[in-house]
Structures are given as structure tokens and as C-alpha cells.
Design a protein around this motif. Structure first.
Motif, mmCIF file in Angstrom:
data_model
loop_
_atom_site.group_PDB
_atom_site.id
_atom_site.type_symbol
_atom_site.label_atom_id
_atom_site.label_comp_id
_atom_site.label_asym_id
_atom_site.label_seq_id
_atom_site.Cartn_x
_atom_site.Cartn_y
_atom_site.Cartn_z
ATOM 1 N N MET A 202 3.755 29.078 24.340
ATOM 2 C CA MET A 202 2.343 29.455 24.189
ATOM 3 C C MET A 202 2.241 30.022 22.368
ATOM 4 S SD MET A 202 -0.541 29.821 25.632
ATOM 5 C CE MET A 202 -2.011 30.638 25.262
ATOM 6 N N TYR A 203 3.166 30.201 22.157
ATOM 7 C CA TYR A 203 2.968 31.141 21.135
ATOM 8 C C TYR A 203 2.291 29.578 19.249
ATOM 9 C CZ TYR A 203 3.980 33.249 15.715
ATOM 10 O OH TYR A 203 4.029 33.635 14.926
ATOM 11 N N GLN A 204 2.676 28.721 19.634
ATOM 12 C CA GLN A 204 1.583 27.702 19.318
ATOM 13 C C GLN A 204 0.000 27.513 19.386
ATOM 14 O OE1 GLN A 204 2.884 25.722 16.610
ATOM 15 N NE2 GLN A 204 0.642 25.209 15.887
ATOM 16 N N THR A 205 -0.366 27.669 20.696
ATOM 17 C CA THR A 205 -1.547 28.213 21.083
ATOM 18 C C THR A 205 -2.215 29.206 21.022
ATOM 19 O OG1 THR A 205 -0.577 27.350 22.749
ATOM 20 C CG2 THR A 205 -2.988 27.859 23.359
ATOM 21 N N LEU A 206 -1.496 30.248 20.967
ATOM 22 C CA LEU A 206 -2.345 31.456 19.950
ATOM 23 C C LEU A 206 -2.486 31.332 18.451
ATOM 24 C CD1 LEU A 206 -0.075 34.162 21.910
ATOM 25 C CD2 LEU A 206 -1.882 33.395 22.438
ATOM 26 N N LEU A 207 -1.566 30.765 17.690
ATOM 27 C CA LEU A 207 -1.644 30.253 16.321
ATOM 28 C C LEU A 207 -2.554 29.772 16.570
ATOM 29 C CD1 LEU A 207 2.275 29.669 15.288
ATOM 30 C CD2 LEU A 207 0.838 31.298 14.683
ATOM 31 N N ASP A 208 -3.023 28.728 16.692
ATOM 32 C CA ASP A 208 -4.027 27.777 16.813
ATOM 33 C C ASP A 208 -5.153 28.510 16.940
ATOM 34 O OD1 ASP A 208 -2.695 25.706 15.976
ATOM 35 O OD2 ASP A 208 -3.057 24.718 18.346
ATOM 36 N N ASP A 209 -5.556 29.223 18.028
ATOM 37 C CA ASP A 209 -6.598 29.723 18.600
ATOM 38 C C ASP A 209 -6.764 30.995 17.214
ATOM 39 O OD1 ASP A 209 -7.201 28.864 20.697
ATOM 40 O OD2 ASP A 209 -6.144 29.748 22.282
ATOM 41 N N ALA A 210 -5.975 31.362 16.666
ATOM 42 C CA ALA A 210 -5.933 32.323 15.506
ATOM 43 C C ALA A 210 -7.046 31.576 14.172
ATOM 44 C CB ALA A 210 -4.980 33.342 15.788
ATOM 45 N N ASP A 211 -6.825 30.395 14.634
ATOM 46 C CA ASP A 211 -7.190 29.394 13.366
ATOM 47 C C ASP A 211 -5.992 29.484 11.829
ATOM 48 O OD1 ASP A 211 -9.063 28.058 15.028
ATOM 49 O OD2 ASP A 211 -10.957 30.091 13.579
ATOM 50 N N PHE A 212 -5.081 29.428 12.458
ATOM 51 C CA PHE A 212 -4.213 30.112 11.674
ATOM 52 C C PHE A 212 -3.565 28.608 10.670
ATOM 53 C CE2 PHE A 212 0.817 29.819 10.524
ATOM 54 C CZ PHE A 212 1.329 30.949 9.904
ATOM 55 N N PHE A 213 -3.934 27.443 11.275
ATOM 56 C CA PHE A 213 -4.180 26.168 11.236
ATOM 57 C C PHE A 213 -5.644 26.380 10.601
ATOM 58 C CE2 PHE A 213 -0.458 26.418 13.370
ATOM 59 C CZ PHE A 213 0.908 26.390 12.236
ATOM 60 N N ASP A 214 -6.166 25.933 9.573
ATOM 61 C CA ASP A 214 -7.509 25.888 9.695
ATOM 62 C C ASP A 214 -7.760 24.480 9.038
ATOM 63 O OD1 ASP A 214 -10.401 26.117 10.204
ATOM 64 O OD2 ASP A 214 -10.231 28.001 10.250
ATOM 65 N N SER A 215 -9.353 24.213 9.255
ATOM 66 C CA SER A 215 -9.960 22.631 8.519
ATOM 67 C C SER A 215 -10.069 22.865 7.203
ATOM 68 C CB SER A 215 -10.960 22.207 9.009
ATOM 69 O OG SER A 215 -12.015 23.380 8.841
ATOM 70 N N GLU A 216 -9.502 23.535 6.209
ATOM 71 C CA GLU A 216 -10.096 23.686 4.752
ATOM 72 C C GLU A 216 -8.264 23.217 4.266
ATOM 73 O OE1 GLU A 216 -12.706 23.466 3.150
ATOM 74 O OE2 GLU A 216 -13.690 23.914 4.750
ATOM 75 N N PRO A 217 -8.963 22.670 3.298
ATOM 76 C CA PRO A 217 -9.628 21.420 2.625
ATOM 77 C C PRO A 217 -9.253 20.150 3.978
ATOM 78 C CG PRO A 217 -7.611 21.261 1.792
ATOM 79 C CD PRO A 217 -7.122 22.016 2.719
#
Lengths: 227, 144
Positions: free
Chosen positions: A127-142
Motif C-alpha cells: 500500500m505504500y506506493q499508493t500512499l506516496l502517490d496520494d501524498a503527491d510524492f511524485f507530482d506532475s512537474e515538469p
């Protein structure tokens, strides 16, 4: 180049979680350990770093940063957790230190109680990957690809987390405007600040919702989410 | 800021240990720093860099000091330096100059072996190549 690997491991070198964010054409790099590199690497890397951490303790204290010719590793952690992050050789270390700390905080908040008596089942931490995604750990910039379907060659997927005013992208944006264009610089500054605050807000909301669901259903296992 | 310069072979003992014992004493790190262990650690990391598809080891930062390395297929040079923030720019210079320093050690090893007789010449060459570190180099003593 961004984050290439993220490995959460115990001090004995066993990985709780490992993910690779470089992928050959067509592989989904948002799914754990699907590509060729990670298939063979997490145990090697975590085992090796475990030994290295022990050696480091005996000869000079905590291990913090290792640079190889092609990429660099950042390491930090607590008694039961060592988090390793591989980043590109030209990436700004200071920029990623914050993200490493965030990844540790998210891990401990959600799995801290599980790692004390861990039985070796790494499925618990998927579940950790989802938690990271939901925390916007990897965001859309740039440039953000949720997966690597768009990759046409064996290139890196660029995952970036927006870290507000301290982000490297922000510095790049500011460089485009001469110092005398105070208004434009101010607007950019405000936009980045709002983006950063929104990110924190989203993460807090997610965390709150998650804990609410957990309270309603005591038997709810974290691994049941999305996997 | 230089605690040690270690030079040796991947498969074999250390050939030369240059130590700044005063600096180590001052920082009360003597008990914690074992040059053989540091060389072994750098040696292992240097080799495993290929396994990790990362290339050769360049630097390793620990809490109290940093290691800067360079090598070829057989030999390895390890600099153990103070990693206080005030020395950041000096550390960068050493990272840039590490190839030159390695070549110097190789020259001396090939021609003279590194012994007390050739040590003074080596020190002179080091001072010439990295003049910023004249003071640091001056305090280095050949331990092995």
C-alpha cells in the motif's frame, strides 16, 4: 532525472518495500518491481546497504550519501527502518533530502507499528506506493507519466514532487524572468506557494480519510486497499 | 581537512597510509576511524558499483567524514576528509582533482614504491597539484 529507486528496508537488509521508477518501453513503473532492474536489485542493494550501514557505524557514524558515476544514493532512517533513494547524478541532493524525509514520515505513520514485529511478509507494505502517490510524492512537474506507456525508448520516467519554493523547477522558472520584473516573479512565487500548500492539504485529507475508514472497520487491513 | 590518504590494491593490503594524526586526535575520532576498515569499505563499494549498474564509487558521506575515491582495475585511492559544511568547496576541489592525485600515487608506486625515501617527493608533488591543501598535506605522515 528524478527518483530512480526507493527502498525501505530493515537494519538487517531485508526490504519492506522496493520500487523502481525507471522502466523500459511499455512497462508500468507505477507498479512495484515490474521491470528487469528491480527484479534482481532490491535484495542486492538492501543487503549491501545493510552491511555498509553497519561498517559505517563502526568507522564513523551514520551513512548519509553515496555517489557513484551514474547515480547517487541518499540514506536516512530510524532504528527499524532505513530508507534508500537513488537519484540521478546531476540531481540536487538538498532538493531530495526533503522527499526522503517525507517518504520516511509516511512510512512510519502508516506502518510504524508493523515493522516492530515484522515476520518478513513484504506484501503488508504494498500500500505504500499508493500512499506516496496520494501524498503527491511524485507530482506532475515538469513532466509526469503515471506509467511508462508513453515512453518510446528505454528512458527514465520523470517523476517529480513539487516542493514549493525550494523546488528546482521553481528556480528554473524564476530564472526566465529578469530581476526587475518584480510582479511576474511575485506571481510565480505565489503560484508555487499555493501549489505547495494544496499538496500538503491533499496529503492531510487523504490521511484523515484513511484513518476514518480504519476506525470504522477495525479489521481492515491496509493491504486490502487497491491491491 | 584531510584525515587520511589510503592507496592500495583491490586484491591485497594497503600499500600506503598517509595519516594526519594531529587532526584525528583533535577531533577525537581516532577510536572510530580504522583506515583498513575504511579502505575495505571503499573497496567493496567500488566493486559493487558495477553490480548496481551505477559505475565506480565517487564519494561516500558519513556523519563525521567523507570518503572520495578513484581507481583503475587494480588500484584504489581513498581520501578520508572532514565533511563539515565549511569545507564543502574544498571537498569539491578534491573531487575534481582526485584523478590527478591517483595518477601521482600510481607514478610513485610504479617508479619508486611508496616508502619513506620517496615520500617527501610525493608530498612535494601533491602540494604542487593541489596547492589549496598545502597546509593539510604538510601534516600528513607516512604510517605504512
Amino acid at each position: 532525472m528524478g527518483i530512480r529507486n526507493l527502498i525501505a528496508m530493515n537494519p538487517n537488509g531485508l526490504p519492506y518495500f522496493s520500487a523502481n521508477y525507471i522502466c523500459p518501453n511499455g512497462n508500468n513503473c507505477d507498479v512495484l518491481s515490474k521491470d528487469e532492474m528491480v527484479d534482481k536489485d532490491p535484495l542486492l542493494i538492501s543487503g549491501f546497504f545493510s552491511v555498509l550501514t553497519e561498517m559505517a557505524k563502526k568507522s564513523g557514524g551514520e551513512l548519509q550519501h553515496v555517489t557513484f558515476e551514474k547515480f547517487q544514493y541518499l540514506a536516512n532512517g530510524t532504528n527499524n527502518l532505513i530508507m534508500l533513494m537513488a537519484i540521478g547524478i546531476n540531481d540536487n541532493i538538498d532538493d531530495y533530502k526533503n522527499r526522503l524525509q517525507l517518504s520516511i514520515d509516511i512510512f512510519l505513520e502508516n506502518f510504524g507499528s508493523m515493522i516492530e514485529n515484522w515476520d518478513g511478509n513484504s506484501f503488508l507494505f504494498n500500500m505504500y506506493q499508493t500512499l506516496l502517490d496520494d501524498a503527491d510524492f511524485f507530482d506532475s512537474e515538469p513532466q509526469y507519466r503515471k506509467n511508462c506507456i508513453d515512453c518510446t525508448t528505454n528512458q527514465d520516467c520523470t517523476f517529480r514532487m513539487v516542493t514549493g519554493v525550494q523546488g528546482i523547477d521553481f528556480k528554473e522558472k524564476m530564472k526566465k524572468f529578469p530581476k526587475d520584473m518584480i510582479l511576474k516573479r511575485f506571481i510565480i512565487l505565489m503560484k508555487e506557494m499555493f501549489k505547495y500548500m494544496a499538496q500538503i492539504k491533499r496529503y492531510k485529507r487523504f490521511k484523515r480519510d484513511f484513518h476514518k475508514q480504519k476506525e470504522k472497520n477495525i479489521n481492515l487491513k491496509i493491504v486490502d486497499f487497491g491491491f | 581537512m584531510i584525515f587520511y590518504i589510503l592507496f592500495g590494491k583491490f586484491e591485497g593490503d594497503l600499500i600506503a597510509i598517509l595519516e594526519n594524526s594531529e587532526l584525528i586526535k583533535k577531533l577525537t575520532l581516532k577510536e572510530n576511524i580504522d583506515p583498513n576498515m575504511l579502505f575495505g569499505m571503499a573497496n567493496a563499494l567500488f566493486s559493487i558499483g558495477t553490480e548496481l549498474q551505477g559505475g565506480k564509487l565517487k564519494t561516500l558521506d558519513l556523519k563525521n567524514f567523507s570518503i572520495i575515491t578513484n581507481g583503475d582495475e587494480k588500484n584504489l585511492l581513498v581520501l578520508v576528509v572532514d565533511n563539515s559544511k565549511k569545507y564543502n568547496s574544498r571537498k569539491t576541489i578534491l573531487i575534481e582533482k582526485i584523478i590527478n592525485i591517483f595518477n601521482l600515487f600510481m607514478d610513485y608506486h610504479d617508479k619508486n614504491n611508496i616508502n619513506q625515501e620517496s615520500f617527501d617527493d610525493l608530498i612535494k608533488s601533491l602540494k604542487k597539484n593541489i596547492p589549496t591543501f598545502k597546509k593539510s598535506i604538510k601534516h600528513l605522515k607516512l604510517k605504512k
